[in-house]
Design a protein around this motif. Structure first.
Motif, short mmCIF file in Angstrom:
data_model
loop_
_atom_site.label_atom_id
_atom_site.label_comp_id
_atom_site.label_asym_id
_atom_site.label_seq_id
_atom_site.Cartn_x
_atom_site.Cartn_y
_atom_site.Cartn_z
N CYS A 21 37.02 37.86 56.02
CA CYS A 21 35.61 37.41 55.54
C CYS A 21 34.88 36.61 56.02
O CYS A 21 35.23 35.75 57.05
CB CYS A 21 36.39 36.41 53.95
N CYS A 62 45.03 40.41 43.47
CA CYS A 62 44.38 39.80 42.58
C CYS A 62 45.04 38.48 42.37
O CYS A 62 44.40 37.40 42.08
CB CYS A 62 44.77 40.66 41.12
N ALA A 65 43.53 36.00 44.47
CA ALA A 65 42.22 35.81 44.25
C ALA A 65 41.14 35.99 45.06
O ALA A 65 39.91 35.79 45.43
CB ALA A 65 41.99 34.27 44.04
N TRP A 67 40.02 39.32 45.05
CA TRP A 67 39.23 40.16 44.15
C TRP A 67 38.90 39.06 42.90
O TRP A 67 39.76 38.35 42.51
CB TRP A 67 39.87 41.65 43.64
N THR A 68 37.67 39.44 42.19
CA THR A 68 37.33 38.63 41.18
C THR A 68 38.43 39.30 39.72
O THR A 68 38.81 40.21 40.00
CB THR A 68 36.02 38.54 40.56
N LYS A 69 38.21 38.43 38.88
CA LYS A 69 39.08 38.77 37.64
C LYS A 69 38.45 39.99 37.03
O LYS A 69 39.20 40.86 36.73
CB LYS A 69 39.14 37.34 36.46
N ALA A 70 37.07 40.12 37.30
CA ALA A 70 36.76 41.18 36.68
C ALA A 70 37.06 42.70 37.58
O ALA A 70 37.26 43.53 37.13
CB ALA A 70 35.15 41.18 36.63
N GLU A 71 37.20 42.23 38.71
CA GLU A 71 37.44 43.57 39.69
C GLU A 71 38.91 43.81 39.51
O GLU A 71 39.07 44.96 39.37
CB GLU A 71 37.24 42.91 41.02
N CYS A 72 39.76 42.79 39.28
CA CYS A 72 41.16 43.05 39.09
C CYS A 72 41.45 43.89 37.52
O CYS A 72 42.23 44.91 37.56
CB CYS A 72 41.78 41.83 38.85
N LYS A 73 40.54 43.33 36.52
CA LYS A 73 40.57 44.32 35.36
C LYS A 73 40.14 45.57 35.25
O LYS A 73 40.60 46.45 34.91
CB LYS A 73 39.71 43.29 34.38
#
Length: 79
Positions: A21, A62, A65, A67-73
């Motif tokens: 990153c 996930c 963290a 990925w974001t929560k939205a990406e995980c969903k």
């Protein structure tokens, strides 16, 4: 769909592992390995077991963290 998810996941893992990153390398390969795991090795996205391997890898990403929560969903959608 599953093969596309595997390709996306593989591309992410390779990009993250090789580039890290930002401008610095990952703090440790062992740490990255603990997060990403080795489940993707040999997975082709063609069987339910392959999908479980992809899902186990996504869980680690996930949980850390990356990925974001939205990406995980979004990973869980479409099943």
């Amino acid at each position: 769909m599953k093969l596309a998810a595997l390709r996306t996941m593989s591309a992410f893992v390779m990009t993250f592992a090789l580039q890290g990153c930002g401008t610095s390398a990952p703090a440790s390969v062992d740490g990255l390995r603990r997060v990403v795991g080795t489940d993707l090795i040999g997975a082709r996205g063609a069987t339910p077991e392959d999908q479980r391997k992809i899902d186990r890898t996504a869980v680690g990403i996930c949980a850390a963290a990356i990925w974001t929560k939205a990406e995980c969903k979004r990973h869980g959608e479409g099943r």
